[in-house]
Design a protein around this motif. Structure first.
Motif, PDB file in Angstrom:
ATOM      1  N   ASP A   1       1.047  -1.420   0.299  1.00 28.57           N
ATOM      2  CA  ASP A   1      -0.035   0.000  -0.869  1.00 28.57           C
ATOM      3  C   ASP A   1       0.839   1.320   0.268  1.00 28.57           C
ATOM      4  N   PRO A   2       0.918   2.229  -0.845  1.00 31.46           N
ATOM      5  CA  PRO A   2       1.692   2.889  -1.662  1.00 31.46           C
ATOM      6  C   PRO A   2       1.408   4.370  -0.316  1.00 31.46           C
ATOM      7  N   GLU A   3       0.299   4.539   0.281  1.00 25.22           N
ATOM      8  CA  GLU A   3       0.027   5.571   1.330  1.00 25.22           C
ATOM      9  C   GLU A   3       0.485   4.819   2.753  1.00 25.22           C
TER      10      GLU A   3
ATOM     11  N   ARG B   1       8.717   1.151  -0.221  1.00 22.99           N
ATOM     12  CA  ARG B   1       9.045   2.519  -1.697  1.00 22.99           C
ATOM     13  C   ARG B   1      10.485   2.755  -1.348  1.00 22.99           C
TER      14      ARG B   1
ATOM     15  N   GLY C   1      12.153   3.638  -5.058  1.00 21.13           N
ATOM     16  CA  GLY C   1      12.061   5.349  -4.757  1.00 21.13           C
ATOM     17  C   GLY C   1      13.152   5.430  -5.245  1.00 21.13           C
TER      18      GLY C   1
ATOM     19  N   SER D   1       9.945   6.127  -9.180  1.00 20.97           N
ATOM     20  CA  SER D   1      10.325   7.946  -8.185  1.00 20.97           C
ATOM     21  C   SER D   1       8.755   7.854  -8.261  1.00 20.97           C
ATOM     22  N   GLN D   2       8.498   7.472  -9.004  1.00 19.68           N
ATOM     23  CA  GLN D   2       6.704   7.737  -9.125  1.00 19.68           C
ATOM     24  C   GLN D   2       5.704   6.896  -8.838  1.00 19.68           C
ATOM     25  N   GLU D   3       4.585   7.315  -8.999  1.00 20.31           N
ATOM     26  CA  GLU D   3       3.020   6.416  -8.270  1.00 20.31           C
ATOM     27  C   GLU D   3       2.892   4.979  -9.259  1.00 20.31           C
ATOM     28  N   LEU D   4       3.171   4.181  -9.206  1.00 19.25           N
ATOM     29  CA  LEU D   4       2.818   2.747  -9.524  1.00 19.25           C
ATOM     30  C   LEU D   4       1.270   3.080  -9.845  1.00 19.25           C
ATOM     31  N   GLY D   5       1.619   2.795 -11.683  1.00 17.02           N
ATOM     32  CA  GLY D   5       0.008   2.837 -12.417  1.00 17.02           C
ATOM     33  C   GLY D   5       0.309   1.426 -12.535  1.00 17.02           C
TER      34      GLY D   5
ATOM     35  N   GLY E   1       1.346  -2.607  -6.555  1.00 15.49           N
ATOM     36  CA  GLY E   1       0.816  -1.555  -5.765  1.00 15.49           C
ATOM     37  C   GLY E   1      -0.721  -2.216  -5.642  1.00 15.49           C
TER      38      GLY E   1
END
Lengths: 401, 232
Positions: A125-127, A133, A137, A141-145, A190
Motif C-alpha cells: 500500500d503506497p500510502e 517504497r 524509490g 520514484s513515481q506512483e506505480l500505475g 501496488g
C-alpha cells in the motif's frame, strides 16, 4: 645483470622452489581473501536486511508457520503465499503504541504457460508502506500505475519489458539495487495491481480466500512500526491478543537467528583461516630453513666477494617478498575466480542474506590480503636470512658445502 | 692487461694467532695458527705450502678478513681491517681482496660471465667486460661464457673463480689451492697469470701443494702445526 635483478634471477632460475613457495603463499592469500569476502558479503546482507525491514513487528497469519516460512521468503526468496482477513489491519492499528501498520499481499506465480517465470509477487500500500517504497524509490520514484511492477535485480526482466503473471501483462518500470536478500527475487506492485492479479489467479484455480464471502479483502503480512517510548514486546503481546489467527513476530528475534547463523559461519571461517595460516607459516618456516641449508655455499660465496650481512639479509627478504607477492596475487585471483562467479551457489548453500561488498571494499581487502601475505612471507624468511648472513664463509667453503 | 690503477697495498699480519676449542676429546683447545707475523708486499708472489691441517687455509682466511684472529692485527695499508664494522670490511674486501677459495665458489644458477662480473654487480660498479673477456680468453673459458656454472666441470669452475678474481683487478690476491682441479698445462697457465698480476703491483699469496708453484714465487713459507717458517 644488476644487484636489483639478482633476487629475480634467483627466483626465475629455480622454478621448482619458487613455484612451491608461491603456491604456499597463494594458499594464504586465497584463504584470507576468499574467506573474508564471504564473511563480508554475509555481513553486508544482514545489514541490508536490517535496513530494509525497518519494522519492529511483523504480523503474519498463524498458517504461515510462524516466522520460519516467512523468514525463508525474506532471506532466500522462496515463493509462497498465506493470507489473513484484512480486518486484522484495522485491529492492529487500534492497538496502543502502533505508529504505522503497513499491509502487504503475497502471490506466487506459477511455472506454467500463464506466467513468464515462477516468482513471488508482493503487493504493497503506497500510502502507508515504509518497507518497499524507500528501496524501489531509488530506481522509480513515481506512483506505480495499473499493472506497473518493479522487479528485484535477480528477476530476468529489464525496465520497459513486460512480464506475464496469470496471463496479465505487467510492465516493468523499475529495478532497484541489490539487497542480497530474498527481496531481490520478487516483483512489487501496488494494491490495485495486486487485486487484478489475485482475481486472475483465482480464474486459474489459485485461491486466496480465507472466508466464504467473495468480497472480503485479504492481506498476507502487516509491517508495524512502534511509537517511540512504547515497549515493543508489550505492543507485540497486545497485537497478538487483539488479532485473530495471527502471529506477531518481533523482527529483532528473526534477525537474531540470522545474525547467530552469521556469527557461527564467521567464527568457522576465522578458525579455518587461522588454521591455514598457522599451518602455512610452519611449512614456510621449515621450507626456508631447508633452503637455508641448501644455500649456505651460495651465501658464503657472496660474503667472500664482499657482500655485507645487511646485503644478504636484503637479498633473502627481497626474494621472499617477490615470491610472496606473486603467490599473493595468484591466491587473490583464484579466490576471486571462485567466490564471485559462484555467488548464487554460496548464497543458496548458506541460506543467509548475501550481498557482495562495493568494489572499493573488495579492492582494499585484496590489497590488505596481499600485504599480509607478503609480510608473512618476509617474516618466515627473516630468521633464515639472519642465519644465512652469519654464515662463516671460510668454514663453509672449506667443507665444500 | 691494466691493473689496479695505481692502488697497491701491503698486507701486514702482526703476531696473529687462531685458537679453537673442540667440544669433545682430551686436547680440546688447540692453535690452528700459532703467533706469527707476515707481510705480503705489492709486486710479489708468496707461496705457502704445508700438509693438510697445518693451518694454511686458516691463515689465508684471516688475511682475507673472513676470520677474526684470536690475537694480533691484520693491516691493509694503514687500516686495521678487524677494527672495521662488517659493512666497511665487506666493501674493503670487495674493492681490494680477490680470493680464490679451495672449493667450488661459483653460483650455479648464474652463467660463467655473470659469475665473473658478480663482484661488480654487488657494489653496482661499472662492469669491466673487456677485462673479464680477456681473462676468460687467457684461461680458455671464453667459449663457456653463456653456460650456467652448474653445468661446468671442476676444472672449468676453478678457472671461472680465478678469472673472476683477476677481473676484479684487486691489489691483493689470496688463492687457496687454485690448481687443485687442473691438469699440468692449466696449472702452469694459472701460475703464470698470478705472476702477471704480481708484475702489475698486486700482492699475491698462493697456498699450494704443487712444487711448480715455487718456480713462480718471490718468497715461500711452510706451515706445520700452525707454525710458519720461511723457505730459503
Amino acid at each position: 645483470m644488476s644487484m636489483r635483478q639478482l633476487p629475480v634471477q634467483n627466483l626465475l632460475r629455480r622454478p621448482g622452489r619458487t613455484m612451491a613457495l608461491a603456491a604456499l603463499t597463494a594458499l594464504l592469500a586465497f584463504s584470507v581473501f576468499g574467506g573474508s569476502i564471504v564473511v563480508m558479503s554475509l555481513r553486508q546482507g544482514l545489514n541490508s536486511l536490517e535496513s530494509r525491514l525497518g519494522a519492529d513487528i511483523i504480523v503474519v497469519p498463524s498458517s504461515a508457520q510462524s516466522k520460519v516460512s516467512f523468514q525463508n521468503m525474506l532471506l532466500q526468496g522462496t515463493t509462497g503465499a498465506f493470507y489473513m482477513d484484512a480486518d486484522n489491519l484495522t485491529r492492529v492499528r487500534e492497538v496502543e503504541g502502533v505508529e504505522i501498520a503497513a499491509p502487504q499481499v503475497f502471490l506466487a506465480s506459477l511455472k506454467a504457460d500463464c506466467c513468464s517465470v515462477k516468482i513471488q509477487v508482493i503487493g504493497f500500500d503506497p500510502e502507508t508502506d515504509f518497507f518497499v517504497r524507500p528501496w524501489i524509490g531509488q530506481s522509480y520514484s513515481q506512483e506505480l500505475g495499473k499493472l506497473d511492477v518493479v522487479t528485484g535485480c535477480k528477476v530476468e526482466a529489464n525496465v520497459g519489458e513486460n512480464i506475464r503473471i496469470y496471463d496479465e501483462r505487467c510492465k516493468v518500470v523499475g529495478k532497484p539495487a541489490p539487497t542480497g536478500t530474498g527481496l531481490d527475487t520478487a516483483v512489487y506492485c501496488g494494491m490495485d495491481t495486486m487485486k487484478i492479479l489475485l482475481k486472475a489467479a483465482e480464474t486459474k484455480g489459485v485461491s486466496h480466500k480465507v472466508t466464504s464471502d467473495p468480497d472480503d479483502d485479504v492481506i498476507s503480512a502487516i509491517y508495524v512500526k512502534v511509537k517511540d517510548g512504547y515497549d515493543i514486546s508489550e505492543v507485540n503481546s497486545k497485537i497478538q491478543g487483539h488479532t485473530r489467527k495471527c502471529s506477531a513476530v518481533r523482527t529483532k528475534s528473526m534477525l537474531t537467528d540470522v545474525s547467530d547463523s552469521l556469527a557461527g559461519i564467521s567464527k568457522t571461517v576465522t578458525v579455518l583461516i587461522a588454521a591455514i595460516w598457522a599451518l602455512a607459516l610452519v611449512i614456510l618456516l621449515i621450507a626456508f630453513a631447508m633452503i637455508a641449508g641448501e644455500r649456505k655455499r651460495e651465501f658464503a660465496v657472496l660474503r667472500l666477494l664482499g657482500s655485507s650481512r645487511a646485503m644478504l639479509i636484503g637479498l633473502v627478504l627481497k626474494e621472499s617478498a617477490l615470491c610472496s607477492l606473486a603467490g599473493g596475487v595468484l591466491g587473490v585471483l583464484l579466490a576471486s575466480l571462485i567466490v564471485f562467479p559462484f555467488t548464487t551457489l554460496i548464497e543458496t548453500k548458506l541460506g543467509l542474506p548475501y550481498l557482495r561488498p562495493e568494489i572499493s571494499s573488495v579492492t582494499l581487502l585484496g590489497l590488505t590480503s596481499l600485504a599480509a601475505t607478503v609480510m608473512i612471507g618476509a617474516a618466515a624468511s627473516a630468521w633464515t636470512s639472519f642465519r644465512l648472513s652469519r654464515v662463516d664463509p671460510g668454514t663453509v667453503l672449506r667443507e665444500g658445502n | 692487461m691494466q691493473r689496479h690503477e695505481g692502488k697497491s697495498f701491503e698486507v701486514k699480519a702482526e703476531q696473529i694467532s687462531k685458537r679453537y676449542f673442540r667440544k669433545t676429546g682430551a686436547a680440546n683447545c688447540f692453535f690452528a695458527v700459532k703467533p706469527l707475523s707476515l707481510t705480503l708486499e705489492p709486486g710479489t708472489v708468496t707461496v705457502l705450502c704445508g700438509r693438510s691441517g697445518s693451518g694454511k687455509t686458516t691463515l689465508l682466511h684471516i688475511l682475507a678478513g673472513l676470520l677474526r684472529p684470536t690475537e694480533g692485527k691484520v693491516r691493509l695499508g694503514e687500516t686495521d681491517i678487524y677494527s672495521l664494522p662488517d659493512k666497511e670490511l665487506s666493501a674493503l674486501r670487495s674493492r681490494s681482496v680477490g680470493i680464490v677459495p679451495q672449493s667450488r665458489s661459483v653460483l650455479d644458477i648464474l652463467t660463467v660471465s655473470e659469475n665473473i662480473l658478480l663482484p661488480q654487480t654487488l657494489y653496482k660498479t661499472k662492469a669491466d667486460r673487456q677485462s673479464a673477456e680477456q681473462w676468460m680468453d687467457t684461461l680458455n673459458i671464453l667459449h663457456l661464457r653463456d653456460v650456467r656454472a652448474g653445468e661446468l666441470s671442476g676444472g672449468e669452475v676453478r678457472r671461472t673463480a680465478i678469472a673472476r678474481t683477476l677481473s676484479m683487478n684487486p691489489p691483493i690476491i689470496l688463492a687457496d689451492e687454485p690448481t687443485g682441479d687442473l691438469d699440468d698445462e692449466n696449472t702452469e697457465l694459472v701460475f703464470r697469470c698470478f705472476r702477471q698480476a704480481a708484475e702489475t703491483h698486486a700482492a699475491v699469496l698462493i697456498v699450494s701443494h704443487e712444487a711448480d708453484a715455487l718456480k713462480f714465487a718471490d718468497r715461500a713459507f711452510r706451515m706445520d702445526g700452525g707454525v710458519m717458517t720461511e723457505l730459503t
